[in-house]
Design an enzyme around this catalytic site. Structure first.
Site, PDB file in Angstrom:
ATOM      1  N   ILE A 210      33.616  37.755  47.731  1.00  0.00           N
ATOM      2  CA  ILE A 210      34.718  36.867  47.306  1.00  0.00           C
ATOM      3  C   ILE A 210      36.076  37.568  47.457  1.00  0.00           C
ATOM      4  CG2 ILE A 210      35.694  35.609  45.332  1.00  0.00           C
ATOM      5  CD1 ILE A 210      32.730  35.229  44.365  1.00  0.00           C
TER       6      ILE A 210
ATOM      7  N   ASP B  45      39.300  31.377  34.642  1.00  0.00           N
ATOM      8  CA  ASP B  45      38.213  30.404  34.844  1.00  0.00           C
ATOM      9  C   ASP B  45      36.990  30.841  34.048  1.00  0.00           C
ATOM     10  OD1 ASP B  45      37.026  28.096  36.125  1.00  0.00           O
ATOM     11  OD2 ASP B  45      35.819  29.523  37.271  1.00  0.00           O
TER      12      ASP B  45
ATOM     13  N   HIS C 279      34.926  27.591  33.955  1.00  0.00           N
ATOM     14  CA  HIS C 279      33.960  28.199  34.879  1.00  0.00           C
ATOM     15  C   HIS C 279      33.592  27.217  36.009  1.00  0.00           C
ATOM     16  CE1 HIS C 279      31.048  31.801  34.919  1.00  0.00           C
ATOM     17  NE2 HIS C 279      31.130  31.312  36.150  1.00  0.00           N
ATOM     18  N   GLN C 280      34.598  26.790  36.744  1.00  0.00           N
ATOM     19  CA  GLN C 280      34.353  25.806  37.791  1.00  0.00           C
ATOM     20  C   GLN C 280      34.706  26.301  39.192  1.00  0.00           C
ATOM     21  OE1 GLN C 280      37.553  22.735  36.557  1.00  0.00           O
ATOM     22  NE2 GLN C 280      37.759  22.814  38.767  1.00  0.00           N
TER      23      GLN C 280
ATOM     24  N   PHE D  98      33.141  27.969  41.270  1.00  0.00           N
ATOM     25  CA  PHE D  98      32.030  27.834  42.242  1.00  0.00           C
ATOM     26  C   PHE D  98      31.785  26.384  42.640  1.00  0.00           C
ATOM     27  CE2 PHE D  98      28.664  25.684  39.887  1.00  0.00           C
ATOM     28  CZ  PHE D  98      29.204  25.701  38.609  1.00  0.00           C
TER      29      PHE D  98
HETATM   30  N1  LIG Z   1      33.892  31.665  38.431  1.00  0.00           N
HETATM   31  C1  LIG Z   1      32.850  31.407  39.188  1.00  0.00           C
HETATM   32  O1  LIG Z   1      32.463  30.235  39.349  1.00  0.00           O
HETATM   33  C2  LIG Z   1      32.124  32.520  39.908  1.00  0.00           C
HETATM   34  C3  LIG Z   1      31.241  32.193  40.950  1.00  0.00           C
HETATM   35  C4  LIG Z   1      30.611  33.227  41.656  1.00  0.00           C
HETATM   36  C5  LIG Z   1      30.838  34.548  41.316  1.00  0.00           C
HETATM   37  N2  LIG Z   1      31.680  34.832  40.282  1.00  0.00           N
HETATM   38  C6  LIG Z   1      31.955  36.251  39.932  1.00  0.00           C
HETATM   39  O2  LIG Z   1      32.537  36.898  41.040  1.00  0.00           O
HETATM   40  C7  LIG Z   1      32.022  38.225  41.110  1.00  0.00           C
HETATM   41  C8  LIG Z   1      32.170  38.767  42.513  1.00  0.00           C
HETATM   42  O3  LIG Z   1      31.298  38.049  43.376  1.00  0.00           O
HETATM   43  P1  LIG Z   1      30.957  38.583  44.844  1.00  0.00           P
HETATM   44  O4  LIG Z   1      30.020  37.587  45.417  1.00  0.00           O
HETATM   45  O5  LIG Z   1      32.212  38.907  45.577  1.00  0.00           O
HETATM   46  O6  LIG Z   1      30.179  39.934  44.492  1.00  0.00           O
HETATM   47  P2  LIG Z   1      29.861  41.154  45.466  1.00  0.00           P
HETATM   48  O7  LIG Z   1      28.691  41.839  44.866  1.00  0.00           O
HETATM   49  O8  LIG Z   1      29.808  40.716  46.891  1.00  0.00           O
HETATM   50  O9  LIG Z   1      31.149  42.099  45.314  1.00  0.00           O
HETATM   51  C9  LIG Z   1      31.513  42.726  44.141  1.00  0.00           C
HETATM   52  C10 LIG Z   1      32.382  43.933  44.499  1.00  0.00           C
HETATM   53  O10 LIG Z   1      32.897  44.481  43.279  1.00  0.00           O
HETATM   54  C11 LIG Z   1      32.853  45.914  43.396  1.00  0.00           C
HETATM   55  N3  LIG Z   1      32.898  46.514  42.088  1.00  0.00           N
HETATM   56  C12 LIG Z   1      31.877  46.829  41.247  1.00  0.00           C
HETATM   57  N4  LIG Z   1      32.378  47.383  40.112  1.00  0.00           N
HETATM   58  C13 LIG Z   1      33.721  47.417  40.262  1.00  0.00           C
HETATM   59  C14 LIG Z   1      34.782  47.887  39.437  1.00  0.00           C
HETATM   60  N5  LIG Z   1      34.556  48.433  38.232  1.00  0.00           N
HETATM   61  N6  LIG Z   1      36.050  47.779  39.914  1.00  0.00           N
HETATM   62  C15 LIG Z   1      36.294  47.237  41.120  1.00  0.00           C
HETATM   63  N7  LIG Z   1      35.336  46.796  41.945  1.00  0.00           N
HETATM   64  C16 LIG Z   1      34.067  46.883  41.521  1.00  0.00           C
HETATM   65  C17 LIG Z   1      31.573  46.176  44.189  1.00  0.00           C
HETATM   66  O11 LIG Z   1      31.609  47.475  44.785  1.00  0.00           O
HETATM   67  C18 LIG Z   1      31.609  45.061  45.219  1.00  0.00           C
HETATM   68  O12 LIG Z   1      32.306  45.440  46.390  1.00  0.00           O
HETATM   69  C19 LIG Z   1      30.565  38.056  40.624  1.00  0.00           C
HETATM   70  O13 LIG Z   1      30.028  39.255  40.132  1.00  0.00           O
HETATM   71  C20 LIG Z   1      30.688  37.016  39.556  1.00  0.00           C
HETATM   72  O14 LIG Z   1      30.902  37.697  38.319  1.00  0.00           O
HETATM   73  C21 LIG Z   1      32.322  33.858  39.591  1.00  0.00           C
END
Ligand SMILES: NC(=O)c1ccc[n+]([C@@H]2O[C@H](COP(=O)([O-])OP(=O)(O)OC[C@H]3O[C@@H](n4cnc5c(N)ncnc54)[C@H](O)[C@@H]3O)[C@@H](O)[C@H]2O)c1
Length: 302
Positions: A126, A229, A266-267, A269
């Site tokens: 993301i 969110d 939390h929307q 996604f």
């Molecule tokens: N609001 C929503 O609807 C929604 C939907 C999907 C995901 N999310 C959140 O988004 C987050 C990211 O998703 P993604 O698919 O990109 O995950 P991902 O696993 O592809 O990437 C996460 C990145 O964060 C890095 N990371 C880990 N700990 C860290 C820290 N302390 N500081 C900085 N970077 C750090 C990792 O090295 C990795 O590169 C998910 O973990 C989830 O919590 C939210």
């Protein structure tokens, strides 16, 4: 109302070898023990994050955990940018004003996003897309990630230390998972290092932010704009219609009083593309485990 999984509702899962859960279901030690006693041996998460699951207990009890690691990173990245644009140009306030026949522009002044410095914390799926889109706006991207991505560093932004990102960014957007190490990553100390008037966006997990510290930061105007969110105690609030209820969480209610704060439930996604991917991947995860095929989306391998 469909009850969510917790210690009170866990018995509804009795006799089901597999159950399907989402971000705010409670999958702690007690719930896992009841699930195991009731014959459940597979938990299929319809989301990517698994910070709500006690992994150690699940492993001990022989419960397999599968997830949907990526359903639409575009959905969340685009939503984070929508929040930035809405906050900056105050579209949420302007829209209400016009409905009431108030066409004054007082208090609606924004800034060009072009040339601004955006700090992206977490450059996984993301965060990378968020950086890519913002480059298109002509923004300068700074990134912090304990595991930097070479392609991101070459194409979209510059990796810097966490403290430098805090000090240099006009907008900070969180895109890392919640882990044991980064609970309240954005606390009073982090906020004190940010630029006065900074914009903070959290579409990741509520526990990354110390909400009490954020309220202090908003009152002192160190934080100029905030969009959430996700919220650290969202499990008691989000995904329910509470419009006729008295919300008991005073910290959450205080946040809602600031004109420069947007909260959504939390929307990020929530696009048709993401829902389709979640359904397809979840069904194929369960089928693969049931048929003893390899499943690449296993969080716990028994
Ligand atoms: N609001 C929503 O609807 C929604 C939907 C999907 C995901 N999310 C959140 O988004 C987050 C990211 O998703 P993604 O698919 O990109 O995950 P991902 O696993 O592809 O990437 C996460 C990145 O964060 C890095 N990371 C880990 N700990 C860290 C820290 N302390 N500081 C900085 N970077 C750090 C990792 O090295 C990795 O590169 C998910 O973990 C989830 O919590 C939210």
């Amino acid at each position: 109302m469909t009850p969510r999984l917790d210690e009170q509702t866990v018995n509804l899962a009795q006799g089901f070898p597999a159950i399907c859960v989402f971000v705010n279901d409670v999958v702690n030690q007690n719930v896992l023990q009841s699930l195991a006693e009731n014959g459940t041996n597979l938990i299929a998460l319809r989301c990517a994050g698994y910070d709500n699951v006690d992994l150690e207990t699940a492993k001990e009890l022989g419960i397999t955990l599968v997830r949907v690691p990526a359903y639409s990173p575009y959905a969340v990245a685009e939503y984070a940018i929508a929040l930035m644009l809405t906050l900056n140009r105050q579209i949420h306030r302007a829209s209400y004003r016009v409905r009431e026949g108030n066409f004054s522009l007082n208090g609606l002044l924004g800034f060009d996003l072009h040339s601004r410095t955006i700090g992206i914390i977490g450059t996984g799926k993301i965060g990378r897309i968020t950086g890519e889109i913002l480059r298109g706006f002509g923004c300068q991207i700074l990134a912090y990630d304990p595991y930097p991505n070479k392609e991101f560093g070459e194409k979209y932004g510059k990796y810097v230390a966490f403290e430098e990102l805090l000090a240099q960014s006009d907008i900070i957007s969180l895109h890392c998972p919640l882990t044991n190490d980064n609970y309240h990553l954005i606390d009073e100390n982090a906020i004190s290092q940010m630029k006065p008037g900074v914009m903070l966006i959290n579409t990741s997990r509520g526990g990354l932010i110390d909400t009490k510290a954020i309220i202090k930061g908003l009152k002192s105007k160190r934080i100029g704009h905030l969009a959430l969110d996700v919220y650290e105690r969202e499990d008691n609030i989000f995904f329910e219609d509470l419009s006729g209820e008295i919300i008991q969480d005073d910290i959450f209610q205080r946040l809602l009083t600031f004109p420069n704060v947007i909260i959504t439930g939390h929307q990020a996604f929530f696009t048709s593309n993401a829902l389709e991917n979640i359904a397809e991947t979840t069904l194929s995860n369960i089928t693969n485990i049931e048929q003893n095929h390899t499943c690449n989306n296993q969080v716990i391998i028994q």
